[in-house]
Design a protein around this motif. Structure first.
Motif, short mmCIF file in Angstrom:
data_model
loop_
_atom_site.label_atom_id
_atom_site.label_comp_id
_atom_site.label_asym_id
_atom_site.label_seq_id
_atom_site.Cartn_x
_atom_site.Cartn_y
_atom_site.Cartn_z
N PRO A 20 8.39 -1.00 -75.04
CA PRO A 20 9.61 -2.32 -74.98
C PRO A 20 9.77 -2.28 -73.57
O PRO A 20 11.07 -1.91 -73.13
CB PRO A 20 10.70 -1.49 -75.81
N PHE A 21 8.84 -3.01 -72.81
CA PHE A 21 9.23 -3.15 -71.37
C PHE A 21 10.13 -4.47 -71.41
O PHE A 21 9.76 -5.53 -70.75
CB PHE A 21 8.10 -3.51 -70.53
N GLY A 29 17.03 -7.98 -69.57
CA GLY A 29 17.99 -7.13 -68.36
C GLY A 29 19.30 -7.40 -68.17
O GLY A 29 20.15 -6.68 -68.18
N MET A 30 19.55 -8.93 -68.46
CA MET A 30 20.91 -9.43 -68.20
C MET A 30 21.69 -8.72 -69.38
O MET A 30 23.05 -8.29 -69.22
CB MET A 30 21.04 -10.69 -68.23
N VAL A 31 21.29 -8.99 -70.53
CA VAL A 31 21.98 -8.17 -71.90
C VAL A 31 22.51 -6.57 -71.37
O VAL A 31 23.55 -6.39 -71.75
CB VAL A 31 21.13 -8.51 -73.03
N LEU A 32 21.46 -5.94 -70.90
CA LEU A 32 21.86 -4.59 -70.97
C LEU A 32 22.79 -4.52 -69.84
O LEU A 32 23.72 -3.39 -69.91
CB LEU A 32 20.46 -3.73 -70.37
N THR A 33 22.90 -5.28 -68.75
CA THR A 33 23.78 -5.18 -67.64
C THR A 33 25.15 -5.52 -68.35
O THR A 33 26.03 -4.81 -67.67
CB THR A 33 23.25 -6.23 -66.55
N CYS A 34 25.15 -6.56 -69.08
CA CYS A 34 26.36 -6.89 -69.67
C CYS A 34 26.95 -5.90 -70.67
O CYS A 34 28.38 -5.61 -70.65
CB CYS A 34 26.41 -8.11 -70.53
N LEU A 35 26.18 -4.73 -71.09
CA LEU A 35 26.37 -3.84 -71.99
C LEU A 35 26.89 -2.44 -71.17
O LEU A 35 27.14 -1.66 -71.83
CB LEU A 35 25.50 -3.70 -73.14
N GLY A 68 15.49 0.15 -80.29
CA GLY A 68 16.49 1.17 -80.00
C GLY A 68 17.20 1.06 -78.82
O GLY A 68 17.87 2.04 -78.22
N MET A 69 17.30 0.29 -78.06
CA MET A 69 17.86 -0.25 -76.74
C MET A 69 19.58 -0.27 -77.03
O MET A 69 20.17 -0.11 -76.16
CB MET A 69 17.31 -1.14 -76.03
N VAL A 70 19.85 -1.11 -77.97
CA VAL A 70 21.29 -1.58 -78.32
C VAL A 70 21.46 -1.15 -79.91
O VAL A 70 20.43 -0.88 -80.51
CB VAL A 70 21.56 -2.97 -77.99
N LEU A 89 18.76 5.55 -74.85
CA LEU A 89 17.60 4.99 -74.78
C LEU A 89 17.73 3.71 -73.77
O LEU A 89 16.79 3.74 -72.75
CB LEU A 89 16.71 4.82 -76.00
N GLY A 90 18.22 2.84 -74.18
CA GLY A 90 18.68 1.70 -73.37
C GLY A 90 19.35 2.01 -71.90
O GLY A 90 18.85 1.42 -70.97
N ARG A 91 20.29 2.91 -71.74
CA ARG A 91 20.85 3.30 -70.59
C ARG A 91 19.80 3.86 -69.69
O ARG A 91 19.87 3.96 -68.50
CB ARG A 91 21.79 4.35 -70.82
N SER A 92 18.64 4.83 -70.49
CA SER A 92 17.59 5.31 -69.70
C SER A 92 16.82 4.04 -68.54
O SER A 92 16.09 4.50 -67.84
CB SER A 92 16.70 6.19 -70.43
#
Length: 123
Positions: A20-21, A29-35, A68-70, A89-92
């Motif tokens: 899952p790159f 990447g923006m979603v992960l940054t928001c979370l 499994g990222m969120v 996993l997402g945080r990694s």
């Protein structure tokens, strides 16, 4: 003369086809940054991500959840409440995302100049 690239250069058993790159995905990447700082509701994510349609944001969240990222948590309330949170996993992914951001900070000017030169050549 250079040797031709072999047809079997990439091992068919290599897991890269399922990796899952997602940080390369336009919105993930923006979603992960928001979370990054804690769970958020869909409507909260829509504020900084106003350039993406609700449909595409929902698809991105589903893909991140699938990988499994969120996590998606539903609360039995009136009105119903759903929150998304980043998993360990997402945080990694943050060290890799931070490295990409640093690279972009260091090389954005060169990248834009190369694109401009390419466009000027009429390519």
């Amino acid at each position: 003369m250079r040797e031709a690239l072999p047809r079997d250069l990439f091992d068919p058993a290599c897991p890269s086809s399922v990796m899952p790159f997602r940080i390369g995905d336009k919105w993930a990447g923006m979603v992960l940054t928001c979370l990054r700082d804690g769970p958020r509701r869909f409507s909260e994510l829509r504020v900084p991500m106003h350039r993406v349609s609700a449909k595409v944001l929902a698809e991105t969240l589903r893909a991140l959840e699938r990988d499994g990222m969120v996590t998606r948590s539903e609360y039995d309330e009136v009105p119903p409440r759903v929150e998304y949170a980043i998993t360990p996993l997402g945080r990694s992914l943050f060290p890799a995302m931070d490295a990409c951001r640093r690279w972009a900070d260091d090389h954005l000017g060169e990248l834009l100049a190369a694109r401009e030169a390419y466009a000027e050549r009429g390519a």
